[in-house]
Design a protein around this motif. Sequence first.
Motif, PDB file in Angstrom:
ATOM      1  N   ASN A  49      23.869 -11.693  23.424  1.00  0.00           N
ATOM      2  CA  ASN A  49      22.806 -11.844  22.911  1.00  0.00           C
ATOM      3  C   ASN A  49      22.343 -11.405  21.526  1.00  0.00           C
ATOM      4  O   ASN A  49      21.195 -10.876  21.225  1.00  0.00           O
ATOM      5  N   ILE A  50      23.497 -11.554  20.692  1.00  0.00           N
ATOM      6  CA  ILE A  50      23.111 -11.038  19.346  1.00  0.00           C
ATOM      7  C   ILE A  50      22.731 -12.315  18.566  1.00  0.00           C
ATOM      8  O   ILE A  50      23.372 -13.211  18.751  1.00  0.00           O
ATOM      9  N   PRO A  51      21.826 -12.214  17.602  1.00  0.00           N
ATOM     10  CA  PRO A  51      21.207 -13.390  16.661  1.00  0.00           C
ATOM     11  C   PRO A  51      22.318 -13.949  15.971  1.00  0.00           C
ATOM     12  O   PRO A  51      22.983 -13.205  15.251  1.00  0.00           O
ATOM     13  N   VAL A  52      22.432 -15.254  16.196  1.00  0.00           N
ATOM     14  CA  VAL A  52      23.674 -16.030  15.282  1.00  0.00           C
ATOM     15  C   VAL A  52      22.521 -16.844  14.227  1.00  0.00           C
ATOM     16  O   VAL A  52      21.830 -17.562  14.421  1.00  0.00           O
ATOM     17  N   VAL A  53      22.950 -16.271  12.840  1.00  0.00           N
ATOM     18  CA  VAL A  53      21.928 -16.717  11.985  1.00  0.00           C
ATOM     19  C   VAL A  53      22.883 -17.339  10.813  1.00  0.00           C
ATOM     20  O   VAL A  53      24.127 -17.071  10.705  1.00  0.00           O
ATOM     21  N   ARG A  54      22.315 -17.995   9.791  1.00  0.00           N
ATOM     22  CA  ARG A  54      22.715 -18.595   8.638  1.00  0.00           C
ATOM     23  C   ARG A  54      22.942 -17.383   7.575  1.00  0.00           C
ATOM     24  O   ARG A  54      22.237 -16.419   7.660  1.00  0.00           O
ATOM     25  N   PRO A  55      23.912 -17.530   6.423  1.00  0.00           N
ATOM     26  CA  PRO A  55      24.046 -16.565   5.585  1.00  0.00           C
ATOM     27  C   PRO A  55      22.769 -16.448   4.903  1.00  0.00           C
ATOM     28  O   PRO A  55      22.351 -15.485   4.077  1.00  0.00           O
ATOM     29  N   GLU A  56      21.984 -17.637   5.008  1.00  0.00           N
ATOM     30  CA  GLU A  56      20.386 -17.347   4.053  1.00  0.00           C
ATOM     31  C   GLU A  56      19.753 -16.239   4.705  1.00  0.00           C
ATOM     32  O   GLU A  56      18.835 -15.709   3.996  1.00  0.00           O
ATOM     33  N   TRP A  57      19.884 -15.847   5.931  1.00  0.00           N
ATOM     34  CA  TRP A  57      19.132 -14.777   6.499  1.00  0.00           C
ATOM     35  C   TRP A  57      19.428 -13.441   5.628  1.00  0.00           C
ATOM     36  O   TRP A  57      18.281 -12.572   5.300  1.00  0.00           O
ATOM     37  N   VAL A  58      20.434 -13.193   5.037  1.00  0.00           N
ATOM     38  CA  VAL A  58      20.885 -11.817   4.535  1.00  0.00           C
ATOM     39  C   VAL A  58      20.213 -12.143   3.047  1.00  0.00           C
ATOM     40  O   VAL A  58      19.759 -10.924   2.572  1.00  0.00           O
ATOM     41  N   GLU A  59      20.411 -13.117   2.477  1.00  0.00           N
ATOM     42  CA  GLU A  59      19.654 -13.299   1.203  1.00  0.00           C
ATOM     43  C   GLU A  59      18.138 -13.196   1.262  1.00  0.00           C
ATOM     44  O   GLU A  59      17.554 -12.662   0.376  1.00  0.00           O
ATOM     45  N   GLY A  60      17.724 -13.754   2.456  1.00  0.00           N
ATOM     46  CA  GLY A  60      16.030 -13.605   2.574  1.00  0.00           C
ATOM     47  C   GLY A  60      15.773 -11.915   2.793  1.00  0.00           C
ATOM     48  O   GLY A  60      14.809 -11.778   2.145  1.00  0.00           O
ATOM     49  N   CYS A  61      16.581 -11.238   3.382  1.00  0.00           N
ATOM     50  CA  CYS A  61      16.302  -9.709   3.434  1.00  0.00           C
ATOM     51  C   CYS A  61      16.543  -9.274   2.146  1.00  0.00           C
ATOM     52  O   CYS A  61      15.469  -8.277   1.621  1.00  0.00           O
ATOM     53  N   GLU A  62      17.570  -9.498   1.311  1.00  0.00           N
ATOM     54  CA  GLU A  62      17.617  -9.021  -0.073  1.00  0.00           C
ATOM     55  C   GLU A  62      16.333  -9.625  -1.049  1.00  0.00           C
ATOM     56  O   GLU A  62      16.109  -8.711  -1.701  1.00  0.00           O
ATOM     57  N   ARG A  63      15.978 -10.923  -0.640  1.00  0.00           N
ATOM     58  CA  ARG A  63      14.946 -11.214  -1.530  1.00  0.00           C
ATOM     59  C   ARG A  63      13.591 -10.630  -1.269  1.00  0.00           C
ATOM     60  O   ARG A  63      12.704 -10.179  -1.875  1.00  0.00           O
ATOM     61  N   GLU A  64      13.188 -10.369   0.034  1.00  0.00           N
ATOM     62  CA  GLU A  64      11.797  -9.602   0.403  1.00  0.00           C
ATOM     63  C   GLU A  64      12.063  -8.217   0.384  1.00  0.00           C
ATOM     64  O   GLU A  64      11.087  -7.622   0.338  1.00  0.00           O
ATOM     65  N   GLY A  65      13.326  -7.723   0.158  1.00  0.00           N
ATOM     66  CA  GLY A  65      13.354  -6.102   0.075  1.00  0.00           C
ATOM     67  C   GLY A  65      13.162  -5.517   1.516  1.00  0.00           C
ATOM     68  O   GLY A  65      12.744  -4.347   1.631  1.00  0.00           O
ATOM     69  N   ARG A  66      13.194  -6.200   2.513  1.00  0.00           N
ATOM     70  CA  ARG A  66      12.892  -5.809   4.026  1.00  0.00           C
ATOM     71  C   ARG A  66      13.540  -6.539   5.072  1.00  0.00           C
ATOM     72  O   ARG A  66      13.870  -7.915   4.499  1.00  0.00           O
ATOM     73  N   ILE A  67      13.437  -6.240   6.260  1.00  0.00           N
ATOM     74  CA  ILE A  67      14.228  -7.261   7.252  1.00  0.00           C
ATOM     75  C   ILE A  67      13.219  -8.198   7.542  1.00  0.00           C
ATOM     76  O   ILE A  67      12.275  -8.005   7.552  1.00  0.00           O
ATOM     77  N   VAL A  68      13.778  -9.473   7.679  1.00  0.00           N
ATOM     78  CA  VAL A  68      13.159 -10.430   7.979  1.00  0.00           C
ATOM     79  C   VAL A  68      13.166 -11.069   9.395  1.00  0.00           C
ATOM     80  O   VAL A  68      14.426 -10.766   9.915  1.00  0.00           O
ATOM     81  N   GLY A  69      12.322 -11.831  10.026  1.00  0.00           N
ATOM     82  CA  GLY A  69      12.640 -12.592  10.974  1.00  0.00           C
ATOM     83  C   GLY A  69      13.898 -13.488  11.092  1.00  0.00           C
ATOM     84  O   GLY A  69      14.056 -14.255  10.272  1.00  0.00           O
ATOM     85  N   VAL A  70      14.490 -13.413  12.428  1.00  0.00           N
ATOM     86  CA  VAL A  70      15.739 -14.767  12.405  1.00  0.00           C
ATOM     87  C   VAL A  70      15.304 -15.954  12.779  1.00  0.00           C
ATOM     88  O   VAL A  70      16.020 -16.960  12.984  1.00  0.00           O
TER      89      VAL A  70
END
Length: 281
Positions: A225-246
Motif C-alpha cells: 500500500n505504498i503510493p505509486v506516483v509519477r516523477p512530477e510528484w517529487v518536482e511538485g514537492c520541490e516547487r512547493e517547498g512542502r510535501i504535496v498530496g499524491v
Amino acid sequence: MLISLTVGKVDAGVAVLLTEDKRLIEFPSILLPPSITSGSIVDITVSRNLASEAAAQKSFQSLQSSILSTYGQQSPSPPVIRCRNATQTSIVLEWDPIDLATAEIRSLSLYRNGSKAGNIPKPKEMTSTKMSGLAVDTEYNFQLVLRTSAGVYSSDKLTVRTHKMTDLSGITVTPGMMAPPLRESLSGAIDRIGAKIAENVRIDTTHFVCMEGRGREWEKAVEMNIPVVRPEWVEGCEREGRIVGVRGYYLNADPKLRQVGQGVGLQQSPQRQQQQRRESQ
C-alpha cells in the motif's frame, strides 16, 4: 538396630504390625516372608545407608549445578528500540533481535504514549514496524515490553516527533520503470529536497516513483500500500517547498487534480523552468 514386631493382621497387601508397647505400624506385606499370619513375630533390622545417601546427595548437587549453569547464568536483555525514519504522518521503528537467553517468549508488545498499540507478530523474526496515521508535527513516546518465562523486560522510552509539512527529509523514494534521463533528473530532485532513495522497496519506503506500473518492485509497493506516483510528484514537492498530496500524481490521475501553490512556484529560476520543459518533452 533390630526390632521384633508381632503381625496383627494382613489385608489388601498391608500388614498391621504391633510393637511391644502396642503401637501400630502399617507395613507392605510384600516385604514380609510369604508364610506369615496373624500372631507371627518378625524381626526387622533398621540401619542408615550412608553410602547411598552420599551418592544421592552428590547426584542432586550435580543436577542443581547443571540447572544453574544452563538457566541461571544469563537472563533476557531488555529490547533496544530506535527510530528508523519519520515523516509527516508515519514513524518506522526498529530494534535489535531480542535476546531471550534460555527463557521462552510470551509476547513482545509496543506501547505508544503509555497505551498498548499491539503485539508484534513473529517477535523472534520481526525487528521493525511502521506506525501510520499520525498527526503532523506531533511528539510520540514509544516503548517495547518483552514478556518471557523469566520475567518482563522493558526498553527505554523513545521520543519521536513527526515532521512538519515543509520537512521533506523523511521521504524515501524507490524508483521504478522510467527512462535513464528521467531517472537521473529524479535523483537530482530528490537530493535537492533532502529526501532519500532506496533501490528496493522497504518498510520505510514512502513513495514508489515510476512511469509504468510493472515489475517486481512495483508489485511489492502495491502489496504494501505504498503510493505509486509519477516523477512530477517529487518536482511538485520541490516547487512547493512542502510535501504535496499524491492524488493528482498517480499513474492514471488527471493532471488537473494537481494543486499548484502560488509564491514558491513563481520564484523558480529560468534555468529550472527550462529544465522542466526539457524533461516534459
